[in-house]
Design an enzyme around this catalytic site. Structure first.
Site, short mmCIF file in Angstrom:
data_model
loop_
_atom_site.label_atom_id
_atom_site.label_comp_id
_atom_site.label_asym_id
_atom_site.label_seq_id
_atom_site.Cartn_x
_atom_site.Cartn_y
_atom_site.Cartn_z
N HIS A 18 0.85 -1.20 0.00
CA HIS A 18 0.00 0.00 0.00
C HIS A 18 0.88 1.24 0.00
CE1 HIS A 18 -3.90 -2.02 0.98
NE2 HIS A 18 -3.08 -2.94 1.46
N GLY A 174 -9.83 -2.32 3.45
CA GLY A 174 -10.48 -1.61 4.56
C GLY A 174 -10.99 -2.58 5.61
N HIS A 201 -8.74 -8.30 -0.42
CA HIS A 201 -8.37 -8.60 0.97
C HIS A 201 -9.46 -9.50 1.57
CE1 HIS A 201 -5.78 -5.07 0.57
NE2 HIS A 201 -5.23 -5.33 1.75
N GLU A 204 -8.49 -11.97 6.33
CA GLU A 204 -7.30 -11.37 6.94
C GLU A 204 -7.36 -11.45 8.46
OE1 GLU A 204 -6.68 -7.32 5.74
OE2 GLU A 204 -4.89 -7.05 6.97
N ASP A 282 2.95 -5.43 2.55
CA ASP A 282 1.72 -4.74 2.94
C ASP A 282 1.97 -3.25 3.14
OD1 ASP A 282 -1.00 -4.79 3.18
OD2 ASP A 282 -1.06 -5.47 5.25
#
Ligand SMILES: [Zn+2]
Length: 342
Positions: A18, A174, A201, A204, A282
């Site tokens: 990210h 998110g 995602h 997780e 990440d």
């Protein structure tokens, strides 16, 4: 060649990084001061603690709070360009040869920028990286789970003109615990129709069924994290059979308390069971890590041997969304390094 040298020199890829979680703390501080954004501590050492997770958070939600300030300073083209270039420079230093950068354009409109401008700015920095730093890259656009479904659909429509011009895929990111994948079904259907790749995602932080939902309802070709797949045998079996890769980011999983320690992480089990595993960062700043450090943890706590490392790096190349040409170049570079390890 010892293992540290191999880690340093082996051509690496990062498929899950990210942008807003990987800014240099010094840059955040610098831009915050220029823009007169009030921060309680101007001392760099203390400031670093504010933008990094040192230890654990109680949850993913708490982890996500660390993105507030980085996003706040990424509201002008010059700053978005700067942080993207710096991420590429930092990646080069770790000999990452190919990176898929992801971010949510809709987070960067506070100063009046249009989503197209935001995307264009990141792409031009990536173009600079390719031409001047020699690093290959592509862009993944994140839809935010907590935003209304129409926002995601709009974003995909606006991003269509950048397809095959650096933007390769759509992601869903998110707060997973409160916003299940099916909310964004229409957006991902559209993404598939237009020809975007999909990565989501899922699983997780404790909801394994989101993995199957993401594959079946959102057409996910890769799964971000998938940490909790082991809770359901059907899911691990399915991942293995379909070769849908997991983008694993171990330090981040510890930060968010998805797993309790490096030792407890299921990554080695997945690899040994034949699931396609890739290793990624990440958020290099928020998680206070880098790709080499992640490999070191894997050796130390998960008993990864050199073959395991070679395998996950090769998986990263093969299952990337890179163009055919980039993939061929990456594989050539990788094979020539592997064949010359003495
Ligand atoms: Zn992520």
């Amino acid at each position: 060649m010892n293992i540290d040298e191999i880690f340093k020199l082996i051509p690496k890829v990062d498929l899950h990084c990210h942008l807003d979680g990987s800014l240099r703390p010094k840059t955040i501080l610098d831009i915050a001061q220029r823009e007169k954004i009030p921060i309680s501590d101007n001392d760099l050492d203390n400031f670093e603690e504010k933008v990094k997770v040192l230890g654990n958070c109680k949850s993913l939600k708490e982890y996500l709070n660390k993105f507030t300030l980085p996003i706040k300073i990424m509201q002008k083209e010059e700053y978005i360009y700067r942080v993207t270039t710096e991420l590429l420079e930092d990646s080069c230093k770790k000999n990452i040869r190919y990176i898929e950068i992801r971010f949510a354009p809709l987070n960067h409109l506070e100063n009046g920028l249009k989503p197209e401008q935001v995307i264009k700015t990141v792409l031009s920095a990536m173009d600079y990286g390719r031409k001047n730093l020699g690093i290959m890259s592509n862009l993944i656009l994140c839809i935010l789970r907590q935003e209304p479904a129409e926002y995601g659909i709009e974003l995909i429509k606006k991003a269509r003109k950048f397809l095959d011009k650096g933007v390769v895929a759509i992601d869903l990111a998110g707060n997973e615990s409160d916003f299940p994948p099916e909310i964004h079904r229409e957006a991902f259907k559209l993404a598939k129709e237009y020809g975007f790749h999909r990565t989501v995602h899922a699983g997780e932080t404790g909801i394994p069924e989101n993995i199957m939902k993401s594959i079946k309802m959102l057409y996910a070709e890769r799964i971000g994290h998938g940490t909790y797949a082991y809770k359901d045998k059907q899911i691990t079996k399915y991942l293995k059979e379909t070769k849908i890769p997991l983008e694993v980011c171990i330090t981040s999983n510890i930060n968010t308390s998805a797993v309790s320690s490096y030792k407890e992480h299921p990554i080695k089990r997945y690899l040994d069971e034949g699931i396609v595993v890739t290793v990624n960062t990440d958020n290099t700043t928020v998680s206070n890590t880098d790709i080499i450090q992640e490999f070191k943890y894997l050796v130390e706590y998960q008993h990864f041997n050199l073959n395991d490392i070679k395998k996950v790096i090769k998986n990263g190349i093969v299952y990337s969304f890179a163009s055919k040409t980039d993939k061929t170049n990456l594989l050539t570079e990788y094979n020539s390094f592997i064949n010359n390890i003495k």
